[in-house]
Motif scaffolding. Structure first.
Motif, PDB file in Angstrom:
ATOM      1  N   SER A   1       0.815  -1.224   0.000  1.00  0.00           N
ATOM      2  CA  SER A   1       0.000   0.000   0.000  1.00  0.00           C
ATOM      3  C   SER A   1       0.845   1.269   0.000  1.00  0.00           C
ATOM      4  O   SER A   1       0.345   2.347  -0.314  1.00  0.00           O
ATOM      5  N   ASP A   2       2.131   1.153   0.322  1.00  0.00           N
ATOM      6  CA  ASP A   2       3.004   2.324   0.354  1.00  0.00           C
ATOM      7  C   ASP A   2       3.657   2.614  -1.003  1.00  0.00           C
ATOM      8  O   ASP A   2       4.467   3.532  -1.111  1.00  0.00           O
ATOM      9  N   LEU A   3       3.337   1.810  -2.029  1.00  0.00           N
ATOM     10  CA  LEU A   3       3.859   1.991  -3.394  1.00  0.00           C
ATOM     11  C   LEU A   3       5.385   1.904  -3.436  1.00  0.00           C
ATOM     12  O   LEU A   3       6.046   2.570  -4.230  1.00  0.00           O
ATOM     13  N   ILE A   4       5.965   1.077  -2.571  1.00  0.00           N
ATOM     14  CA  ILE A   4       7.422   0.920  -2.517  1.00  0.00           C
ATOM     15  C   ILE A   4       7.850  -0.106  -3.571  1.00  0.00           C
ATOM     16  O   ILE A   4       7.342  -1.230  -3.587  1.00  0.00           O
ATOM     17  N   PRO A   5       8.779   0.249  -4.451  1.00  0.00           N
ATOM     18  CA  PRO A   5       9.271  -0.722  -5.436  1.00  0.00           C
ATOM     19  C   PRO A   5       9.932  -1.921  -4.745  1.00  0.00           C
ATOM     20  O   PRO A   5      10.528  -1.794  -3.672  1.00  0.00           O
ATOM     21  N   GLY A   6       9.821  -3.092  -5.381  1.00  0.00           N
ATOM     22  CA  GLY A   6      10.443  -4.293  -4.838  1.00  0.00           C
ATOM     23  C   GLY A   6      10.943  -5.189  -5.951  1.00  0.00           C
ATOM     24  O   GLY A   6      10.551  -5.043  -7.111  1.00  0.00           O
ATOM     25  N   SER A   7      11.826  -6.118  -5.617  1.00  0.00           N
ATOM     26  CA  SER A   7      12.336  -7.057  -6.615  1.00  0.00           C
ATOM     27  C   SER A   7      12.660  -8.385  -5.952  1.00  0.00           C
ATOM     28  O   SER A   7      12.877  -8.464  -4.737  1.00  0.00           O
ATOM     29  N   SER A   8      12.694  -9.430  -6.775  1.00  0.00           N
ATOM     30  CA  SER A   8      13.043 -10.760  -6.296  1.00  0.00           C
ATOM     31  C   SER A   8      13.694 -11.531  -7.440  1.00  0.00           C
ATOM     32  O   SER A   8      13.233 -11.460  -8.586  1.00  0.00           O
ATOM     33  N   ASN A   9      14.774 -12.251  -7.133  1.00  0.00           N
ATOM     34  CA  ASN A   9      15.544 -12.979  -8.143  1.00  0.00           C
ATOM     35  C   ASN A   9      15.450 -14.482  -7.936  1.00  0.00           C
ATOM     36  O   ASN A   9      15.445 -14.958  -6.788  1.00  0.00           O
ATOM     37  N   ALA A  10      15.409 -15.217  -9.035  1.00  0.00           N
ATOM     38  CA  ALA A  10      15.672 -16.656  -9.041  1.00  0.00           C
ATOM     39  C   ALA A  10      16.908 -16.845  -9.914  1.00  0.00           C
ATOM     40  O   ALA A  10      16.903 -16.457 -11.089  1.00  0.00           O
ATOM     41  N   THR A  11      17.966 -17.429  -9.364  1.00  0.00           N
ATOM     42  CA  THR A  11      19.250 -17.503 -10.055  1.00  0.00           C
ATOM     43  C   THR A  11      19.683 -18.955 -10.246  1.00  0.00           C
ATOM     44  O   THR A  11      19.716 -19.732  -9.284  1.00  0.00           O
ATOM     45  N   LEU A  12      20.008 -19.298 -11.491  1.00  0.00           N
ATOM     46  CA  LEU A  12      20.554 -20.604 -11.838  1.00  0.00           C
ATOM     47  C   LEU A  12      22.059 -20.451 -12.040  1.00  0.00           C
ATOM     48  O   LEU A  12      22.496 -19.636 -12.856  1.00  0.00           O
ATOM     49  N   THR A  13      22.858 -21.229 -11.314  1.00  0.00           N
ATOM     50  CA  THR A  13      24.311 -21.211 -11.492  1.00  0.00           C
ATOM     51  C   THR A  13      24.703 -22.358 -12.415  1.00  0.00           C
ATOM     52  O   THR A  13      24.510 -23.533 -12.087  1.00  0.00           O
ATOM     53  N   ALA A  14      25.224 -22.003 -13.586  1.00  0.00           N
ATOM     54  CA  ALA A  14      25.611 -23.010 -14.569  1.00  0.00           C
ATOM     55  C   ALA A  14      26.829 -23.784 -14.069  1.00  0.00           C
ATOM     56  O   ALA A  14      27.743 -23.218 -13.457  1.00  0.00           O
ATOM     57  N   ASN A  15      26.858 -25.079 -14.334  1.00  0.00           N
ATOM     58  CA  ASN A  15      27.991 -25.912 -13.969  1.00  0.00           C
ATOM     59  C   ASN A  15      29.153 -25.633 -14.918  1.00  0.00           C
ATOM     60  O   ASN A  15      28.960 -25.614 -16.139  1.00  0.00           O
ATOM     61  N   PRO A  16      30.379 -25.418 -14.402  1.00  0.00           N
ATOM     62  CA  PRO A  16      31.518 -25.123 -15.284  1.00  0.00           C
ATOM     63  C   PRO A  16      31.785 -26.211 -16.315  1.00  0.00           C
ATOM     64  O   PRO A  16      32.397 -25.958 -17.350  1.00  0.00           O
ATOM     65  N   THR A  17      31.323 -27.434 -16.050  1.00  0.00           N
ATOM     66  CA  THR A  17      31.570 -28.533 -16.998  1.00  0.00           C
ATOM     67  C   THR A  17      30.602 -28.509 -18.184  1.00  0.00           C
ATOM     68  O   THR A  17      30.783 -29.290 -19.125  1.00  0.00           O
ATOM     69  N   TRP A  18      29.601 -27.658 -18.155  1.00  0.00           N
ATOM     70  CA  TRP A  18      28.620 -27.644 -19.236  1.00  0.00           C
ATOM     71  C   TRP A  18      29.258 -27.298 -20.579  1.00  0.00           C
ATOM     72  O   TRP A  18      28.888 -27.835 -21.599  1.00  0.00           O
ATOM     73  N   GLY A  19      30.174 -26.338 -20.584  1.00  0.00           N
ATOM     74  CA  GLY A  19      30.728 -25.856 -21.847  1.00  0.00           C
ATOM     75  C   GLY A  19      29.755 -24.926 -22.536  1.00  0.00           C
ATOM     76  O   GLY A  19      28.683 -24.614 -22.014  1.00  0.00           O
ATOM     77  N   PRO A  20      30.094 -24.449 -23.744  1.00  0.00           N
ATOM     78  CA  PRO A  20      29.194 -23.541 -24.471  1.00  0.00           C
ATOM     79  C   PRO A  20      27.951 -24.284 -24.949  1.00  0.00           C
ATOM     80  O   PRO A  20      27.995 -25.486 -25.231  1.00  0.00           O
ATOM     81  N   GLY A  21      26.853 -23.575 -25.038  1.00  0.00           N
ATOM     82  CA  GLY A  21      25.606 -24.183 -25.501  1.00  0.00           C
ATOM     83  C   GLY A  21      24.439 -23.247 -25.336  1.00  0.00           C
ATOM     84  O   GLY A  21      24.613 -22.032 -25.181  1.00  0.00           O
ATOM     85  N   THR A  22      23.241 -23.815 -25.347  1.00  0.00           N
ATOM     86  CA  THR A  22      22.013 -23.028 -25.318  1.00  0.00           C
ATOM     87  C   THR A  22      21.160 -23.412 -24.117  1.00  0.00           C
ATOM     88  O   THR A  22      20.869 -24.597 -23.912  1.00  0.00           O
ATOM     89  N   LEU A  23      20.784 -22.410 -23.342  1.00  0.00           N
ATOM     90  CA  LEU A  23      19.864 -22.617 -22.223  1.00  0.00           C
ATOM     91  C   LEU A  23      18.451 -22.327 -22.707  1.00  0.00           C
ATOM     92  O   LEU A  23      18.161 -21.231 -23.181  1.00  0.00           O
ATOM     93  N   HIS A  24      17.576 -23.307 -22.610  1.00  0.00           N
ATOM     94  CA  HIS A  24      16.173 -23.165 -22.986  1.00  0.00           C
ATOM     95  C   HIS A  24      15.335 -23.041 -21.723  1.00  0.00           C
ATOM     96  O   HIS A  24      15.628 -23.681 -20.705  1.00  0.00           O
ATOM     97  N   PHE A  25      14.270 -22.263 -21.782  1.00  0.00           N
ATOM     98  CA  PHE A  25      13.360 -22.166 -20.639  1.00  0.00           C
ATOM     99  C   PHE A  25      11.995 -21.696 -21.132  1.00  0.00           C
ATOM    100  O   PHE A  25      11.885 -20.995 -22.144  1.00  0.00           O
ATOM    101  N   SER A  26      10.954 -22.118 -20.424  1.00  0.00           N
ATOM    102  CA  SER A  26       9.599 -21.687 -20.735  1.00  0.00           C
ATOM    103  C   SER A  26       9.161 -20.705 -19.654  1.00  0.00           C
ATOM    104  O   SER A  26       9.268 -21.001 -18.459  1.00  0.00           O
ATOM    105  N   VAL A  27       8.674 -19.540 -20.090  1.00  0.00           N
ATOM    106  CA  VAL A  27       8.361 -18.473 -19.143  1.00  0.00           C
ATOM    107  C   VAL A  27       7.014 -17.837 -19.481  1.00  0.00           C
ATOM    108  O   VAL A  27       6.635 -17.724 -20.649  1.00  0.00           O
ATOM    109  N   TYR A  28       6.296 -17.478 -18.444  1.00  0.00           N
ATOM    110  CA  TYR A  28       5.013 -16.774 -18.592  1.00  0.00           C
ATOM    111  C   TYR A  28       5.075 -15.526 -17.714  1.00  0.00           C
ATOM    112  O   TYR A  28       4.783 -15.572 -16.531  1.00  0.00           O
ATOM    113  N   PRO A  29       5.493 -14.376 -18.295  1.00  0.00           N
ATOM    114  CA  PRO A  29       5.519 -13.132 -17.520  1.00  0.00           C
ATOM    115  C   PRO A  29       4.142 -12.460 -17.571  1.00  0.00           C
ATOM    116  O   PRO A  29       3.826 -11.752 -18.520  1.00  0.00           O
ATOM    117  N   SER A  30       3.316 -12.701 -16.551  1.00  0.00           N
ATOM    118  CA  SER A  30       1.990 -12.079 -16.499  1.00  0.00           C
ATOM    119  C   SER A  30       2.141 -10.727 -15.823  1.00  0.00           C
ATOM    120  O   SER A  30       1.796 -10.529 -14.653  1.00  0.00           O
TER     121      SER A  30
END
Length: 373
Positions: free
Chosen positions: A167-196
């Motif tokens: 109710s105070d109109l204070i901005p806020g944020s929240s993160n979800a962070t994925l840490t890639a494994n160093p053994t993965w090497g180069p490639g493509t990260l795929h994900f399905s997202v619904y930003p409502s």
């Protein structure tokens, strides 16, 4: 024109909620918004077009929510457009590749599918243990992201951002962070997202090692999940999905057409050495023969090109029309190449009345399908 690709260079010097930029093909939104990587200048974009007459509309919107905008100054408040050309499919360097046949992901009980190739990492959140039982994931902010079955792309569970409205109109944020494994090497990260989400009420941003690499609502206005991807280099990287609540601290009484959350599901990584098709080298640019500007286009012959160098827009450009509160106009204020580009008009007014203006390119029926650059 036939089928092909429409290419164009655009510089949207905009900032929501002050103004916005949208691109439509025959009335269906196909893109828009600021430059993807925060580029302060021109960025080349493209549209795949099918055969038949099509109208490609570049729409500038001024103060679409009718809000007071005293503190938004880091922008010109206009969209600049230059170097528009069309390359038919039958003249392009590389033919389109057929979409790979999906195969089931063996590491989840959900019905998710991935393209041909082997994912070295997959999380559909079906174990129901996020975040404590998912060692690659962390979440931080005013409140954490959480497991949900409210909206899912497949299976039973996804994760979602928290409700940070207050109710105070204070901005806020929240993160979800994925840490890639160093053994993965180069490639493509795929994900399905619904930003409502809906600016200025909330926003969504994606970062790789602190550099923004995407975000925002779904590109085609999809009310549901959309698959996106990120090209990753070798080495440990943090991929952060950030939800921002009321980032400008404004009253938001009339913004209701949203859940007010970001939903994430089916995150998987495909290494380059296991992908079905290797990336194609960028084609060598060749001069465009129909303009005096130094613009270049990819290998292949454009069946249409307009760099606005004749200085006759819009009257002398029969493929183009402009309409709205005021018309788009010829400019040399910002150009991608040559002397001229076109820009959206200044629609700012003291009464805070929303406004819009369109620049529309009518495709020639002979073009067929292709890509608009």
């Amino acid at each position: 024109w036939g089928p092909g690709t429409l290419h164009f260079s655009v510089y949207p010097s905009i900032q929501l909620p002050a103004d916005n930029f949208e691109i439509y093909v025959d009335g269906v939104q196909r893109g828009g918004g600021p430059n993807a990587l925060g580029i302060a200048g021109f960025e080349e974009r493209e549209l795949e077009l099918q055969a038949g007459t099509q109208e490609i509309t570049f729409r500038y919107l001024s103060n679409p929510l009718g809000l007071p905008l005293n503190n938004i100054t880091n922008r010109v408040g206009a969209v600049f457009l230059d170097d528009v050309y069309f390359v038919p499919d039958n003249l392009a360097t590389a033919a389109p590749t057929a979409a790979p046949t999906p195969v089931p992901v063996p590491t989840t009980t959900s019905p998710t599918t991935i393209p041909d190739g082997e994912a070295s990492y997959y999380d559909g959140f079906e174990q129901g243990t996020f975040p404590e039982g998912d060692p690659e994931w962390t979440t931080e902010g005013e409140k954490p992201w959480e497991l949900t079955n409210e909206e899912v792309n497949s299976g039973v569970f996804a994760i979602r951002s928290p409700n940070l409205t207050n109710s105070d109109l204070i901005p806020g944020s929240s993160n979800a962070t994925l840490t890639a494994n160093p053994t993965w090497g180069p490639g493509t990260l795929h994900f399905s997202v619904y930003p409502s989400i809906q600016l200025p009420a909330d926003n969504f941003e994606i970062y790789v090692d602190g550099v923004q690499r995407g975000g925002g609502p779904n590109a085609l206005g999809i009310a549901g999940f959309e698959e996106r991807e990120l090209e990753l280099q070798a080495g440990t990287q943090e991929i952060t999905f950030r939800y921002l609540s009321n980032p400008l601290g404004l009253p938001l009484n009339n913004i209701t057409n949203r859940v007010g959350a970001v939903f994430l599901d089916d995150v998987y990584f495909v290494p380059d050495n296991l992908a079905t098709a290797a990336p194609t080298a960028a084609p060598t640019p060749v001069p465009v023969p129909t303009t005096t500007s130094p613009t270049t286009i990819p290998d292949g012959e454009a069946s249409y090109y307009d760099g606005f160098e004749q200085g006759t827009f819009p009257e002398g450009d029969p493929e183009w029309t402009t309409e709205g509160e005021k018309p788009w106009e010829l400019t040399n204020e910002e150009v991608n190449s040559g002397v001229f580009a076109i820009r959206s008009p200044n629609l700012t007014n003291s009464d805070l009345i929303p406004g819009s203006s369109n620049a529309t390119l009518t495709a020639n029926p002979t073009w067929g399908p292709g890509t608009l650059h």
